[in-house]
Enzyme design. Structure first.
Site, PDB file in Angstrom:
ATOM      1  N   HIS A 114      40.904  53.113  31.900  1.00 12.73           N
ATOM      2  CA  HIS A 114      42.216  52.762  32.478  1.00 12.73           C
ATOM      3  C   HIS A 114      42.118  52.669  34.008  1.00 12.73           C
ATOM      4  O   HIS A 114      42.627  51.722  34.615  1.00 12.73           O
ATOM      5  CB  HIS A 114      43.237  53.812  32.030  1.00 12.73           C
ATOM      6  N   GLU A 115      41.438  53.636  34.625  1.00 14.49           N
ATOM      7  CA  GLU A 115      41.314  53.647  36.098  1.00 14.49           C
ATOM      8  C   GLU A 115      40.399  52.528  36.588  1.00 14.49           C
ATOM      9  O   GLU A 115      40.707  51.879  37.606  1.00 14.49           O
ATOM     10  CB  GLU A 115      40.778  55.004  36.583  1.00 14.49           C
TER      11      GLU A 115
ATOM     12  N   CYS B 159      51.191  54.904  32.622  1.00 19.71           N
ATOM     13  CA  CYS B 159      50.633  54.569  33.936  1.00 19.71           C
ATOM     14  C   CYS B 159      51.658  54.936  35.008  1.00 19.71           C
ATOM     15  O   CYS B 159      52.842  54.626  34.870  1.00 19.71           O
ATOM     16  CB  CYS B 159      50.320  53.081  34.003  1.00 19.71           C
ATOM     17  N   LEU B 160      51.189  55.584  36.066  1.00 18.43           N
ATOM     18  CA  LEU B 160      52.088  55.965  37.159  1.00 18.43           C
ATOM     19  C   LEU B 160      52.697  54.727  37.825  1.00 18.43           C
ATOM     20  O   LEU B 160      53.744  54.832  38.464  1.00 18.43           O
ATOM     21  CB  LEU B 160      51.339  56.808  38.195  1.00 18.43           C
TER      22      LEU B 160
ATOM     23  N   GLY C 120      45.147  60.678  36.274  1.00 16.95           N
ATOM     24  CA  GLY C 120      44.224  59.787  36.969  1.00 16.95           C
ATOM     25  C   GLY C 120      44.967  58.991  38.024  1.00 16.95           C
ATOM     26  O   GLY C 120      46.192  58.869  37.971  1.00 16.95           O
TER      27      GLY C 120
ATOM     28  N   HIS D  46      42.186  49.329  36.817  1.00 11.49           N
ATOM     29  CA  HIS D  46      43.016  49.198  38.034  1.00 11.49           C
ATOM     30  C   HIS D  46      42.211  48.583  39.184  1.00 11.49           C
ATOM     31  O   HIS D  46      42.730  47.755  39.941  1.00 11.49           O
ATOM     32  CB  HIS D  46      43.529  50.570  38.493  1.00 11.49           C
TER      33      HIS D  46
ATOM     34  N   GLN E 135      46.398  51.704  43.252  1.00 13.21           N
ATOM     35  CA  GLN E 135      47.789  52.107  43.026  1.00 13.21           C
ATOM     36  C   GLN E 135      48.485  52.616  44.287  1.00 13.21           C
ATOM     37  O   GLN E 135      49.712  52.660  44.341  1.00 13.21           O
ATOM     38  CB  GLN E 135      47.846  53.206  41.949  1.00 13.21           C
TER      39      GLN E 135
HETATM   40  O1  GNR Z   1      48.812  59.977  34.038  1.00  9.89           O
HETATM   41  C1  GNR Z   1      48.297  59.116  33.312  1.00  9.89           C
HETATM   42  N1  GNR Z   1      48.209  59.341  31.984  1.00  9.89           N
HETATM   43  C2  GNR Z   1      47.471  58.548  31.105  1.00  9.89           C
HETATM   44  C3  GNR Z   1      47.658  58.730  29.747  1.00  9.89           C
HETATM   45  C4  GNR Z   1      46.941  57.985  28.837  1.00  9.89           C
HETATM   46  C5  GNR Z   1      46.028  57.062  29.288  1.00  9.89           C
HETATM   47  C6  GNR Z   1      45.839  56.852  30.634  1.00  9.89           C
HETATM   48  C7  GNR Z   1      46.564  57.590  31.548  1.00  9.89           C
HETATM   49  S1  GNR Z   1      46.285  57.355  33.248  1.00  9.89           S
HETATM   50  C8  GNR Z   1      47.850  57.843  33.900  1.00  9.89           C
HETATM   51  C9  GNR Z   1      47.826  57.858  35.413  1.00  9.89           C
HETATM   52  C10 GNR Z   1      47.578  56.463  35.923  1.00  9.89           C
HETATM   53  O2  GNR Z   1      48.413  55.601  35.961  1.00  9.89           O
HETATM   54  N2  GNR Z   1      46.371  56.190  36.320  1.00  9.89           N
HETATM   55  O3  GNR Z   1      46.080  54.939  36.753  1.00  9.89           O
HETATM   56 NI    NI Z   2      47.458  53.630  35.729  1.00  9.92          NI
END
Ligand code: GNR
Ligand code: NI
Length: 186
Positions: free
Chosen positions: A144-145, A102-103, A57, A148, A62
């Site tokens: 999660h997204e 999270c990236l 995601g 953000h 980001q």
């Molecule tokens: O790549 C991602 N893996 C992930 C694993 C578990 C829960 C959420 C994520 S999202 C993350 C990519 C990211 O930072 N998206 O904002």
């Molecule tokens: Ni993230």
């Protein structure tokens, strides 16, 4: 005569990802007014960036674009992209725990408790409204997204002590990246 032409769809644009604790990650993203070619191009570049990272995601926040745009692909084959523009959560249900990464917080993985099912309404890359019901990893990724876009990160669900340890670790890693870049310049 021989010429090699690169088809437009094979051109990959990678965008720089912000790292925690960059205060830009705390900005609240604004709704997209028009889903036009600019937004479609941005979505394509976000997908390239997400697949390259690799991640499942990516929120526009980001990449320092403060508009309500998210891309997701939780498929094994990385062949099922989902674009959420101006997403709105319609319903949340259940409870579950999943290890999240999270990236923007590379190398950190923590178990987070969230609702296990989500219903979301959004607009797609072509400008068409749609609704989506999800559970499992997709439900977690959507939440999660969307966090953000409101300047929220998964570390905000951890204790202040844990979050501070992670913050210090990230600042140290950023310093080491800077020093490496400085070495390369010499
Ligand atoms: O790549 C991602 N893996 C992930 C694993 C578990 C829960 C959420 C994520 S999202 C993350 C990519 C990211 O930072 N998206 O904002
Ligand atoms: Ni993230």
């Amino acid at each position: 005569m021989h010429q090699s032409i690169k088809a437009p769809e094979t051109v990959v644009s990678l965008l720089d990802i912000l790292f925690y604790p960059d205060p830009l990650l705390r900005k609240i993203a604004a709704p997209v007014a028009n889903v036009d070619g600019r937004v479609a191009d941005l979505v394509d570049n976000m997908l390239d960036t997400m697949y390259h990272a690799p991640g499942i995601g990516l929120a526009a926040t980001q990449i320092n674009v403060h508009e309500r745009i998210v891309v997701i692909d939780v498929s094994e084959e990385s062949d099922s992209p989902i674009t959420l523009i101006n997403p709105e959560i319609k319903a949340l249900d259940g409870e579950g725990e999943m290890q999240e990464g999270c990236l923007s917080i590379p190398g950190i993985f923590e178990t987070i408790k969230r609702p296990s099912q989500v219903q979301v309404a959004a607009i797609d890359r072509e400008g068409n409204p749609f609704e989506l019901e999800a559970d499992g990893l997709l439900a977690v990724c959507i939440q999660h997204e969307l966090d953000h876009l409101d300047g929220k990160l998964f570390v905000d669900y951890l204790s202040p002590l844990k979050r501070n340890r992670i913050r210090k670790k990230m600042i140290k890693a950023a310093k080491e990246r800077d020093e490496e870049e400085f070495d390369d310049d010499e």
